[in-house]
Design an enzyme around this catalytic site. Structure first.
Site, PDB file in Angstrom:
ATOM      1  N   SER A 106     -23.090   7.340 -21.497  1.00  0.00           N
ATOM      2  CA  SER A 106     -22.950   6.047 -20.761  1.00  0.00           C
ATOM      3  C   SER A 106     -23.140   4.807 -21.678  1.00  0.00           C
ATOM      4  O   SER A 106     -22.774   3.757 -21.205  1.00  0.00           O
ATOM      5  CB  SER A 106     -23.995   6.102 -19.530  1.00  0.00           C
ATOM      6  OG  SER A 106     -25.184   6.183 -20.201  1.00  0.00           O
ATOM      7  N   ASP A 115      -2.897  -8.655   5.846  1.00  0.00           N
ATOM      8  CA  ASP A 115      -2.252  -8.565   7.369  1.00  0.00           C
ATOM      9  C   ASP A 115      -0.751  -7.946   7.502  1.00  0.00           C
ATOM     10  O   ASP A 115      -0.543  -7.395   8.591  1.00  0.00           O
ATOM     11  CB  ASP A 115      -2.031 -10.167   7.914  1.00  0.00           C
ATOM     12  CG  ASP A 115      -1.137 -10.981   6.837  1.00  0.00           C
ATOM     13  OD1 ASP A 115      -0.499 -10.260   5.534  1.00  0.00           O
ATOM     14  OD2 ASP A 115      -0.798 -12.129   6.944  1.00  0.00           O
ATOM     15  N   CYS A 135      10.786 -19.631  -4.418  1.00  0.00           N
ATOM     16  CA  CYS A 135       9.902 -18.971  -3.719  1.00  0.00           C
ATOM     17  C   CYS A 135       8.462 -19.800  -3.839  1.00  0.00           C
ATOM     18  O   CYS A 135       8.141 -20.122  -4.800  1.00  0.00           O
ATOM     19  CB  CYS A 135      10.016 -17.647  -3.696  1.00  0.00           C
ATOM     20  SG  CYS A 135       8.863 -16.669  -2.599  1.00  0.00           S
TER      21      CYS A 135
END
Length: 722
Positions: free
Chosen positions: A302, A517, A579
């Site tokens: 770690s 969404d 766009c």
């Protein structure tokens, strides 16, 4: 002491088991020692600190001028799984006498080692408060189970990262007893400056070694797959021998399998090899100088994925032992380290590089935060810890009120113009809906969402609806795992890097789900609409923008960076109009409500929009609906614009068919019915014959965003999965 109401010093017991946990605990111990008016420090040493084969590392604690109150020999030799269990048992037998003698107010325990589990178990059963350092982290091994078990035993928590904090909250720990402090070792790492680092390098690696021209290797056994980890260690040593750079190899920890790893080292003659220096222990102050100036670190410790990032030293992380850790850009993962060549290639890629300093795990100010946290502990508070569970029925037996309740979800839809909240039943019925104008600032928007949700939850009680959770649909790129909006659309201002889950969960005490969404529309179709029972389908939303969602094998696809199904930004023309995403020729630049409004304004400015039977009031903005009306009344130019828009959408669908090969395409939103026939024509003309039998339909759902948001909650309650 006035702060917590205690009328005496806080007696703190710090228990350390090995060289690794001492590097994290020592900064806290030094901090406690500097405030004798507030604290009394007792130090308990156990585990591998007291074993000669592992360097008798208790001596470095004495060298740091700490009085060791107790030394406990708790390790049963054998270095296998049974020995680990027996070591825990031996510690449990010995610790009660020590704790009865010391009578600490609080015990500080670190990490995820089996020794720490024995400490936490003993303290918990003896009604001693426990402060756990580094809870909530995920490594991907058996250590996770031990770490989370200690979390459940601990009364207070100090975590190092925002993700770890969220994991602790998800585990129902009391928010008020969690401190996001950062890693204590970073206090030392970020201030570590030693002009004489070359003398340290020469002491451990030889006089002829240069800065950034050596390797530090530190590898431990994986206790759930010892055989593979030994093989991987053998391959690592072979690769290091072949790479032909001076290498400092540290002996592995005391876990099961370590004895076999040491045998591998000796079989390959590492301790006598001219390019290797094999050591049992390096003092932490010297170790950080060695890794700070190394050309590379390799292994599965770690330390590699956590501490070394502070110096930008390249790291090669081998295998699965740290697979769940957050890492900086300096870490190269070799998860399947199953060949010498693969490890050797990683060494060639990483050795000698320099990366920016990473502060994922700390900013250098952890210890002052921890000391302040300790001072705030009120010993008069009840010892029994509280868990912040979501509300559930206390009685599992059925009664008439329970049967008559409507299981429901709170659904939130964050649109560019309006903010909507609804109570949605299990059957997809919108029981009640609230709509407000969406504020422009972050603070006002969050405040309004909370206000509307609180009002809706109160109304749900009156309507006999049992709210199971909150689902949120929002524009932009969303990390649904963390409940965070990463990047918003231009229509929703001040909506980047926004944590939606925490404030709502804290206020309502309910689980909260968040998604894009377009994805919500796809989930709505899967649960309530024409996608129900379909294994593979795609939903395209036609509205102010163009969005979508992809269902593959019944599951929603998010992508590696949560950017899947940005279908509005499929490019269908190399020289098309600009766009909003910054590109040009996207479907959205042709077929969105914004694109149609742009074309309608052009026609109106040239007096080419209005035909007989049409009028636009002066105070009304020209929009897409006027263009559609003009086309219906015979305006040839308006009809041509709509046909071009539908063709662009159709070409996008063809690309989707050739990529995903779904059995169903659902067009949703206000413009869907105007495009459906054109899209079908384009598929017949442009698509491969093998995909032309796809069903293309218009959605029959009225509020797909709200229904999709609700489905995240309702699916969880029925499937019991997140």
């Amino acid at each position: 002491m006035e702060k917590n109401g205690n009328n005496r010093k806080l007696r703190v017991c710090v228990a350390t088991c090995n060289r690794a946990d001492y590097s994290k605990l020592a900064p806290i111990m030094f901090g406690i020692k500097t405030e004798p008016a507030f604290f009394e420090l007792d130090v308990v040493v156990l585990g591998s600190h007291l074993i000669d084969d592992y360097g008798n590392t208790y001596r470095m604690i004495e060298q740091d001028d700490f009085d060791i109150n107790t030394r406990l020999h708790t390790i049963v030799r054998g270095e296998d799984e049974a020995a680990m269990v027996e070591s825990v048992g031996l510690a449990l037998v010995k610790l009660p006498d020590v704790l009865n003698r010391l009578k600490p107010d609080i015990m500080i325990v670190h990490g995820d080692r089996f020794d720490a589990l024995a400490l936490a178990t003993s303290a918990a059963l003896m009604n001693i408060r426990i402060l756990h350092i580094e809870g909530g982290e995920v490594s991907g091994t058996i250590d996770d189970s031990i770490r989370h078990a200690i979390t459940k035993l601990a009364h207070y928590h100090v975590c190092c990262t925002r993700s770890a904090e969220q994991h602790l909250i998800s585990m129902c720990e009391d928010h008020d007893r969690i401190l996001l402090a950062g890693c204590p070792s970073y206090d030392k790492l970020l201030s570590a400056k030693n002009k004489d680092y070359m003398s340290i390098i020469r002491m451990w690696l030889g006089d002829d070694v240069k800065c950034k021209d050596y390797i530090v290797a530190l590898q431990h056994p994986v206790t759930t797959d010892i055989k593979h980890s030994i093989k991987m260690f053998e391959l690592t040593l072979d690769a290091l021998i072949s790479f032909n750079k001076r290498t400092l190899v540290l002996f592995p920890n005391i876990d099961a399998g370590s004895k076999e790893m040491v045998r591998v080292m000796r079989k390959k003659g590492i301790e006598h090899h001219p390019n290797f220096r094999a050591v049992k222990h390096v003092p932490f102050d010297q170790f950080i100088q060695l890794v700070a100036h190394a050309g590379c670190m390799i292994g599965n410790s770690s330390c590699g994925v956590r501490e070394v990032g502070a110096f930008g030293t390249p790291v090669i992380n081998l295998g699965t032992r740290q697979i769940g850790r957050e890492t900086g850009e300096n870490v190269l993962h070799v998860r399947d380290a199953d060949t010498q060549d693969k490890i050797l290639q990683a060494l060639h890629l990483q050795f000698g590089k320099q990366y920016p300093c990473s502060k994922i795990y700390g900013d250098g100010n952890a210890v002052p935060r921890i000391l302040k946290f300790l001072k705030s502990i009120d010993l008069q508070e009840p010892l029994q810890k509280k868990f912040c569970f979501p509300p559930v029925k206390e009685n599992i037996s059925q009664d008439i009120d329970h049967i008559l309740e409507t299981l429901s979800a709170l659904a939130v839809d964050l649109g560019g113009t309006n903010l909507r909240v609804a109570i949605v039943s299990m059957k997809g019925e919108i029981v009640k809906k609230y709509t407000q104008f969406n504020p422009k600032t972050y603070e006002e928007r969050i405040s309004l969402i909370l206000q509307m949700c609180v009002e809706a939850a109160a109304e749900a009680v009156k309507l006999n609806c049992r709210i199971l959770g909150v689902g949120i649909s929002t524009g932009g790129r969303v990390n649904p795992q963390e409940g965070v909006v990463l990047h918003s659309t231009k229509l929703i201002q001040e909506w980047n890097s926004v944590d939606l889950r925490t404030p709502l969960s804290d206020t309502l005490h309910l689980p909260v789900w968040v998604d894009n969404d377009g994805n919500c529309a796809a989930m709505a179709e899967r649960k309530f609409g024409q996608g129900k029972g379909q294994e593979n389908f795609v939903t395209l939303i036609t509205g102010t923008g163009i969005g979508g969602g992809i269902i593959h094998q019944h599951e929603l696809i998010h992508g590696s960076s949560f950017c899947a199904a940005e279908l509005g930004h499929l490019v269908v023309s190399l020289d098309g109009p600009d766009c909003s995403c910054g590109s040009h020729g996207c479907i959205e630049a042709y077929a969105s409500g914004m694109a149609l409004q742009r074309e309608a304004k052009k026609l109106h400015d040239e007096d080419l929009l209005l035909v007989e039977g049409m009028s636009v009031p002066k105070d009304e903005a020209v929009g897409a609906l006027h263009l559609i009306q003009a086309a219906k009344l015979g305006n040839v130019k308006a009809q041509s614009i709509l046909r071009t828009a539908g063709t662009a959408l159709g070409l996008g669908v063809v690309n989707i068919l050739h990529t995903m090969n779904p059995s169903l395409v659902i067009l949703s939103g206000v413009l869907a019915s105007h495009y459906i026939h054109i899209v079908r024509d384009v598929i017949r003309q442009q698509a491969l014959s093998s995909v032309q039998d796809v069903d293309v339909v218009v959605s029959d759902l009225v509020d797909p965003a709200l229904l999709g948001a609700a489905s995240m909650v309702l699916d969880y309650t029925t499937r019991r999965i997140h």
